[in-house]
Design an enzyme around this catalytic site. Structure first.
Site: not given
Ligand code: AMP
Length: 223
Positions: A13, A88, A124, A157, A168
């Site tokens: 994404k 999400r 990554r 990360r 996740r």
């Molecule tokens: P990402 O960078 O999109 O992989 O997001 C990293 C972490 O941020 C996720 O595993 C969630 O804990 C949190 N997160 C990101 N976007 C959301 C969302 N829309 N709703 C809830 N938690 C989120």
């Protein structure tokens, strides 16, 4: 134009959002990036978010929505944007509809196998300064360990460890994957093979968007 990217962690994404920013000028709006910024700055929202993010679960809807609303209110989002990581779950999708945002909505679901996710996330590396994304084999930085864009030292990360990735993925399958049916029913969902290499994935997304952008449904002319 409002573009929504659905897909598992590691489905590409962020990379696609960056490709679309380059192609059309739409800003990438990543709730993960917004949350990580809040965590780094130790804001009250960031302190709430940190523990959930570390466990691989979702941060509560109210916190994420507050960050998103503020981001979407900025001038660069006026003509369109790419949502990376939001919605999400079903309640976030309801909230998004409830914001009454203008412009056509186009949704892409980047479909990847769990094996691809595990392999990609293990390799990554990200830039804590500008959030640029690298892959040690497929997209290594020009200078080992340093961001091509801003020169900061790259990091893995904290949630890209095997245990947190597994959580996740569980969260994704239980809460996010079902969203595809909602957008499919609206007729604006496009399924994309996210197992393919990044240039092919971006090309597949652009094959859908180029005619829409050229028809004047939003954004600048393709570059
Ligand atoms: P990402 O960078 O999109 O992989 O997001 C990293 C972490 O941020 C996720 O595993 C969630 O804990 C949190 N997160 C990101 N976007 C959301 C969302 N829309 N709703 C809830 N938690 C989120």
């Amino acid at each position: 134009m409002r573009i929504i990217l659905l897909g598992a962690p590691g489905s590409g994404k962020g990379t696609v959002a960056e490709g679309l920013r380059r192609a059309y000028g739409f800003p990438k709006v990543s709730t993960g990036d917004l949350l990580r910024e809040a965590v780094r700055e130790k804001t009250p929202l960031g302190l709430v978010a940190a523990s959930q993010m570390g466990k691989g679960g979702l941060v509560d809807d109210a916190t994420v929505l507050a960050l998103l609303r503020e981001r979407l209110s900025r001038a660069d989002c006026r003509d369109g944007y790419v949502l990376d990581g939001f919605p999400r779950n079903l309640s976030q999708a309801d909230s998004l509809d409830g914001l009454g945002l203008a412009g056509p909505e186009v949704v892409f679901d980047l479909r990847v196998s769990d094996e691809t996710v595990l392999e990609r996330l293990a390799r990554r590396r990200t830039c804590p300064g500008c959030e640029a994304i690298y892959h040690l084999l497929d997209k290594p930085p020009k200078r080992a360990g340093l961001c091509d864009v801003c020169g900061a030292a790259l990091v893995q990360r904290a949630d890209d460890t095997p245990e947190v990735i597994r959580e996740r993925l569980k969260t994704y399958h239980a809460k996010t994957e079902p969203l595809a049916a909602r957008y499919a029913a609206r007729g604006n969902l496009h399924l994309i093979d996210g197992d393919a290499a990044a240039p092919a994935v971006i090309a597949a997304v652009r094959a859908v968007l180029d005619p829409l952008v050229a028809a004047g449904t939003g954004g600048e002319a393709p570059r």
